[in-house]
Design an enzyme around this catalytic site. Sequence first.
Site, mmCIF file in Angstrom:
data_model
loop_
_atom_site.group_PDB
_atom_site.id
_atom_site.type_symbol
_atom_site.label_atom_id
_atom_site.label_comp_id
_atom_site.label_asym_id
_atom_site.label_seq_id
_atom_site.Cartn_x
_atom_site.Cartn_y
_atom_site.Cartn_z
ATOM 1 C CD GLU A 157 13.490 64.445 130.603
ATOM 2 O OE1 GLU A 157 13.177 65.631 130.426
ATOM 3 O OE2 GLU A 157 14.396 64.092 131.378
HETATM 4 C C1 FAD Z 1 17.573 56.839 124.695
HETATM 5 C C2 FAD Z 1 16.257 56.796 125.385
HETATM 6 C C3 FAD Z 1 16.212 56.857 126.760
HETATM 7 C C4 FAD Z 1 14.994 56.765 127.430
HETATM 8 N N1 FAD Z 1 14.966 56.713 128.799
HETATM 9 C C5 FAD Z 1 13.787 56.427 129.420
HETATM 10 C C6 FAD Z 1 13.764 56.195 130.830
HETATM 11 O O1 FAD Z 1 14.769 56.271 131.520
HETATM 12 N N2 FAD Z 1 12.578 55.875 131.395
HETATM 13 C C7 FAD Z 1 11.425 55.766 130.679
HETATM 14 O O2 FAD Z 1 10.392 55.465 131.253
HETATM 15 N N3 FAD Z 1 11.419 56.006 129.344
HETATM 16 C C8 FAD Z 1 12.559 56.320 128.698
HETATM 17 N N4 FAD Z 1 12.571 56.543 127.334
HETATM 18 C C9 FAD Z 1 11.317 56.483 126.607
HETATM 19 C C10 FAD Z 1 10.894 57.791 125.973
HETATM 20 O O3 FAD Z 1 10.376 58.665 126.912
HETATM 21 C C11 FAD Z 1 9.910 57.399 124.880
HETATM 22 O O4 FAD Z 1 10.687 56.863 123.827
HETATM 23 C C12 FAD Z 1 9.079 58.496 124.377
HETATM 24 O O5 FAD Z 1 8.162 58.876 125.342
HETATM 25 C C13 FAD Z 1 8.351 58.157 123.076
HETATM 26 O O6 FAD Z 1 7.788 56.888 123.040
HETATM 27 P P1 FAD Z 1 8.049 55.913 121.790
HETATM 28 O O7 FAD Z 1 9.499 55.886 121.545
HETATM 29 O O8 FAD Z 1 7.374 54.649 122.038
HETATM 30 O O9 FAD Z 1 7.388 56.683 120.557
HETATM 31 P P2 FAD Z 1 5.872 56.550 120.049
HETATM 32 O O10 FAD Z 1 4.977 56.794 121.194
HETATM 33 O O11 FAD Z 1 5.732 55.306 119.294
HETATM 34 O O12 FAD Z 1 5.761 57.805 119.088
HETATM 35 C C14 FAD Z 1 6.166 57.778 117.718
HETATM 36 C C15 FAD Z 1 6.023 59.188 117.162
HETATM 37 O O13 FAD Z 1 4.665 59.601 117.218
HETATM 38 C C16 FAD Z 1 4.559 60.856 117.846
HETATM 39 N N5 FAD Z 1 3.280 60.910 118.564
HETATM 40 C C17 FAD Z 1 2.744 59.987 119.372
HETATM 41 N N6 FAD Z 1 1.560 60.421 119.824
HETATM 42 C C18 FAD Z 1 1.352 61.649 119.284
HETATM 43 C C19 FAD Z 1 0.321 62.625 119.363
HETATM 44 N N7 FAD Z 1 -0.777 62.453 120.089
HETATM 45 N N8 FAD Z 1 0.468 63.767 118.679
HETATM 46 C C20 FAD Z 1 1.558 63.989 117.929
HETATM 47 N N9 FAD Z 1 2.564 63.102 117.822
HETATM 48 C C21 FAD Z 1 2.469 61.964 118.494
HETATM 49 C C22 FAD Z 1 5.746 60.946 118.773
HETATM 50 O O14 FAD Z 1 6.078 62.308 119.005
HETATM 51 C C23 FAD Z 1 6.808 60.231 117.940
HETATM 52 O O15 FAD Z 1 7.354 61.158 117.042
HETATM 53 C C24 FAD Z 1 13.793 56.666 126.666
HETATM 54 C C25 FAD Z 1 13.840 56.655 125.280
HETATM 55 C C26 FAD Z 1 15.056 56.718 124.630
HETATM 56 C C27 FAD Z 1 15.074 56.671 123.142
#
Ligand code: FAD
Length: 852
Positions: free
Chosen positions: A505
């Site tokens: 989220e």
């Molecule tokens: C167990 C699990 C369940 C999930 N369930 C769902 C689901 O049901 N439906 C769904 O759609 N998604 C789901 N997700 C996805 C989840 O919402 C995303 O993992 C999350 O939004 C982050 O995306 P990412 O993992 O690609 O991280 P990335 O976007 O690659 O981010 C990497 C890091 O960079 C930081 N970052 C990125 N941009 C910025 C910025 N502008 N400023 C500061 N920091 C930044 C992030 O905070 C993070 O620490 C799930 C994820 C997990 C792990």
Amino acid sequence: MSSLIVGVLWFLLFAAGGGYLAYKRISLRSSTLAAGAALLAYSLFGAANVIWLLLLWVLFAGMVVINFEDIRREKITRPALALYRTLLPSMSDTEREALEAGSVWWDGELFSGMPDWDRLTSCPAPTLSDEERAFIDGPCEELCRMLDEWDIAHRRADMPAAVWEFIRQHRFFAMIIPKQYGGLEFSAYANAMVIAKLASRSTTASSTVGVPNSLGPAELLLHYGTEEQKRRYLPGLASGEEIPCFALTSPQAGSDAAALIDSGVVCKGDWQGEEIVGIRLNWEKRYITLAPVATVLGLAFKLYDPDHLIGEREEYGITAALIPTDTAGVVTGRRHYPLTIPFQNGPTSGKDVFVPLDYIIGGREMAGKGWKMLVELLSVGRAITLPSSAAGGGQAAAYASGAYTRLRRQFNLPVAKFDGVGEALSRIAGHTYIMNAAVSITSGAIAQGEKPAVPSAILKYHCTELGRKVANDAMDVHGGKGIMLGPHNYLGRGYMATPIAITVEGANILTRSLIIFGQGAIRCHPFVLRELHAAQDSDEERGLREFDRALFAHIGYAISNLARSFVLALTHAKFSRVPLATPTCRYYQNINRYSASFALASDFAMLTLGGKLKVKELLSARLGDVLSSMYLASTVLKHFENQGRPAADLPLVEWSVRTLMYQAQEQLHSFLRNFPNRPVAFFLRCFIFPRGRTYSAPSDELSRKVADLITQTGDSRERLCEQAYTTLEPGNPLGMLEEALRLSEELAPLESRLHKSHKDGVLKNDYLGYQIDEAEQAGIISADEAGALRDYHARVQALMAVDDFEPEALVRPAAEEPAKTSARGGNQAPKKAAARKKTATRRKSASRKKSS
Ligand SMILES: Cc1cc2nc3c(=O)[nH]c(=O)nc-3n(C[C@H](O)[C@H](O)[C@H](O)COP(=O)(O)OP(=O)(O)OC[C@H]3O[C@@H](n4cnc5c(N)ncnc54)[C@H](O)[C@@H]3O)c2cc1C
């Protein structure tokens, strides 16, 4: 008296009078009258220098002029508005929609610099209805009993079929669905309490139940679905026959979810033997909770209409649709493995999947409105599932750690008695209290109709971070007992699960850096959004009028915050108005003080950095931390009132507020230290910290009192861990730890007797297990007493035990190789998944036939 002294006295009089008017936010008209009267008195009795006097009258004339709106508008506001428009930072539609989502509640008061406490104190304490209470004490308790996290996580990598069936049968997936569709229609507060209880027992179960009750198809349908869509899906979702998931995240678009490349193209196609206008979908999503077992997939994609089949536009933007997973071309079934916590989560993809237009949630009119839907719902959902899971986990950790450290002895003392352990215990208890308060007060506000967008981001970020801190501390105070995985380990899986809540989220770094203050500054500020709207008004004159009112109110507000911040910091807010004359009144005053300083700092940050503040993430994160600390501290105070002001809990309240407000002070200090405009930073420091940083973190003595509350049986311990599953029964470590703790208190006099005899040299053995026999033989304790001690000792030994295994037992059968991933990061194993999908669909149709 020399003229210098008279001059200084007049200056002080003017400064005090002006400061008072600003502090009290007296209207411009009354302030002008007061200033005129003071200037007249000065002219008659005090003025020595004519030029100086003339200057003051000119200033006063300026003040009079700005009382006349028409003149002010033309001479000041019109040019100011033109300049403002050139400085306005660019804002995408998705940003605007996120900013305008939800409602402004107590967060707005904290932003005002002068919080109206009645707004918070008048909120009714959230309560459970009889039905909700019966559900928590009945099916929820029973479900907790059925859950065995070792069996689930280690042996099956899934919950047993009986558990899935129980969840469906008792409508755990339907807490937010209205009764008319067969749901439970629980309040947000009850929903949070159920999740907290489940989380105290099993992260797998709380995640599985949490998702359908949070941001998912049911919530989207309830708010935006057509009647036909509601009738079609909600009964099935309520009964658990339909399992939902919502797929937004894709390999390319994680945090920047709005940048997704999954597409839907409006075109003609064959649908059940007929040619219709529909959508051809292509997507590749990952991390989707419940996707592997879902029967209905909520999908976010970008909608295009190149042939103008549904209207003039070619691009509609993000759109949300509901797609049965047995639709030809939908691929689900494969699983991710999130840190060994085996709730169902996996990828999904689809290639040229053709669906009718009415699969769009809300029908054709909602094409392109998907992002707005999601951010609106996130303003509620984010405050419930993850924060209450963190609170439930915290409660379990506090309950277990308090008892364990009291029972576990080293150096002849319970380890809880050592200050180092006590400090960790105080953090476990205090952080859990903060999470409980935040969840209870915010879900209570949601139950009253609020959609608090900024508080929900605060809760998501801070509760999951506090949950991680509690998990770390609980692991530390348990020593090796927490490390060795096995059926007897009640901590390890929860500890491993903490980063999951932090990532979902909206990953926490982003939530802190961009959302809390980034959204709060504009959303909750009393004037900024009004100014923005006015500047963008297509009716030029109406916009100018509104901008004028907002701008001058804003200037008055900024002047007032200067005065308030300075006076409140100088007096430690000792004389500021608070709603209650209780032992906690000083904490309300502390919040008053920081609210004024925060409002002042925010205004200057926006004024001097403008659009650049968006990229100065650390500055905005620190301001967000100050806002969060005040918000969380306010919920602590309200929670204490809602619980009937139990005097025994005062140490918890003091520890929590002190910790939070100390953080507020330190973050404001760091903000000023790193503020790029040094003269402005110096100026602000004079008004925010005129006496330096004077606020202290909790003292060691206070920390000891807090630790005592969870290492002894009693009401405070029970209140703190109210939602945790603590029933005394075999297989529930929390219940058994509590029982042993009670016994240790009952048998403490006997233990002291043995201890004294040992000290006097009568008993030779150091170890309690041997001392019992020795003491019985020496007649120091009776046979009954020895029996009671033996029983207690055996129970403690069992609770301290850890698991060991035959080496082969730890070897798991070779797992199937993970799917090969393409350079784009997508899952390229649709064939196998499709085969699995067919089986799942066959299973589902068989179960439908059976039920019909
Ligand atoms: C167990 C699990 C369940 C999930 N369930 C769902 C689901 O049901 N439906 C769904 O759609 N998604 C789901 N997700 C996805 C989840 O919402 C995303 O993992 C999350 O939004 C982050 O995306 P990412 O993992 O690609 O991280 P990335 O976007 O690659 O981010 C990497 C890091 O960079 C930081 N970052 C990125 N941009 C910025 C910025 N502008 N400023 C500061 N920091 C930044 C992030 O905070 C993070 O620490 C799930 C994820 C997990 C792990």
